[in-house]
Design a protein around this motif. Structure first.
Motif: not given
Length: 414
Positions: A1-7
């Motif tokens: 499952m994809a995770k929210h991208a964090v810079f």
């Protein structure tokens, strides 16, 4: 499952567009009631849907960063490719695998070029980055000192260029409503009638419903069950009227007609009054001169611009709406709707701390000037009383300073 991208995880997953914060500030533009589909998924990171794709946006001082997630169709194709590659690899020798691997890398590199350009163009179009906001602020500042003070704090508030269908049907939900509740209603609308796009951190994101889905005869009852109340009928009937009377491309076609004509056309739809029509004109139909007028804007006009017309009225009539709009268009010019959005944003409760900094900065400068005046007055008093007793002079100086300081404080309170 994809995770929210964090810079902070690194820039490998991110693409970028040159954009300084004076031209765009995400935390203001995405949270000031233009679009209702953006959420701050981590500090300074905003996730939402543009053009049937799920995006996470963040920014540094001079760069807008974006990550686009693969939707379900793309994820399924990727899994199928991996399965096919795994089966065929058992039958291939090492030299063939190396050769095919190189070819595949070259193909992927070529295919990747187009989506990146498309995504960047979508983002530029959505935020209308072709409009130079700093030049607009300079123009407004010359015409309106009050707006200049606000805009110096609330820099980077831009008008979005949304999909007209999403914008119209979202704003039909705004009648007698507030931003947080509208966000929930729009989210339920998408979950009930929109297509699922992808799942990120156990959150499923949906596309905005099509006109066909909104026009279905079962929609009103379904939306009433979801808490839409009388708005459910307006949503279904407006979609049905557009398809039966005008066709699916009618809304986008309103971008090419004059502002008064577009506003009048929108007002023929159920549940669309002057304010909603102006919001749609401004935020999706390229009518930068449209000034939506609600109670917030009416109070701003009376409080900050001494706008007297209709001051005894309890509700905003069509005439009052037109009068306020014309007043601000004459003051700010062809991008009056953009200017109004800065004042509207500054008037929202969620941004009051930012507005308070404006109130603190301005009096501080005035206080410094007034204190300098006090010192000058005391100095003159000292010169006049020169030659008198030191004790007496000291009392004179003290009384002068206290009296002048008291006057300064009283003036500031008023």
């Amino acid at each position: 499952m994809a995770k929210h991208a964090v810079f902070s995880s690194g820039t490998r997953l991110w693409k970028s567009v040159d954009c300084v914060k004076s031209q765009l500030r995400l935390e203001l533009t995405l949270a000031c009631g233009q679009s209702f589909r953006w959420r701050e998924t981590s500090e300074g990171h905003w996730t939402g849907v543009i053009g049937g794709r799920v995006w996470t946006l963040t920014q540094t001082d001079d760069t807008l960063w974006y990550h686009v997630y693969k939707n379900k169709v793309e994820q399924t194709k990727g899994c199928d490719r991996k399965r096919r590659a795994g089966t065929s690899s058992l039958e291939e020798n090492k030299s063939e695998k190396k050769f095919k691997g190189r070819v595949k890398e070259e193909e992927d590199e070529q295919v990747a070029v187009t989506p990146v350009k498309e995504e960047e163009q979508m983002l530029r179009d959505y935020f209308q980055l072709n409009v130079n906001l700093e030049e607009l602020h300079t123009h407004w500042g010359k015409a309106d000192p009050h707006l200049k003070q606000i805009a110096d704090i609330f820099t980077g508030v831009r008008m979005l260029r949304q999909d007209p269908t999403e914008c119209l049907f979202s704003f039909i939900c705004t009648s007698n409503n507030h931003i947080s509740r509208i966000q929930g209603m729009v989210e339920r609308l998408c979950q009930a009638l929109g297509s699922p796009l992808c799942q990120v951190d156990q959150t499923t994101y949906y596309d905005f419903p099509s006109l066909t889905a909104l026009a279905d005869s079962s929609v009103e009852a379904r939306l009433r069950d979801l808490g839409f109340g009388y708005r459910a009928r307006f949503l279904q009937q407006s979609a049905k009227q557009i398809l039966e009377t005008h066709g699916p491309q009618w809304l986008k076609g309103l971008r090419s007609v004059p502002y008064p004509q577009a506003r009048h056309a929108l007002r023929t739809l159920p549940g669309v009054g002057t304010k909603v029509a102006d919001c749609v004109c401004l935020m999706s139909l390229d009518k930068a001169e449209a000034v939506p007028v609600d109670t917030h804007v009416w109070q701003i006009a009376k409080r900050d611009y001494k706008f007297a017309s209709g001051s005894t009225q309890k509700t905003i009539t069509d005439k009052l709406h037109r009068d306020i709009g014309e007043f601000f268009r004459n003051l700010w010019g062809p991008y009056a709707g953009w200017a109004q959005s800065v004042l509207f944003c500054a008037d929202l409760k969620k941004f009051q701390k930012m507005k308070e900094t404006l109130c603190l900065v301005q009096p501080k400068k005035e206080e410094e000037d007034e204190e300098e005046e006090v010192r000058t007055t005391c100095k003159k008093t000292k010169m006049k009383t020169e030659g008198k007793e030191t004790v007496k002079h000291g009392k004179t100086k003290s009384a002068c300073c206290k009296k002048a300081t008291k006057c300064v404080k009283n003036e500031r309170v008023l």
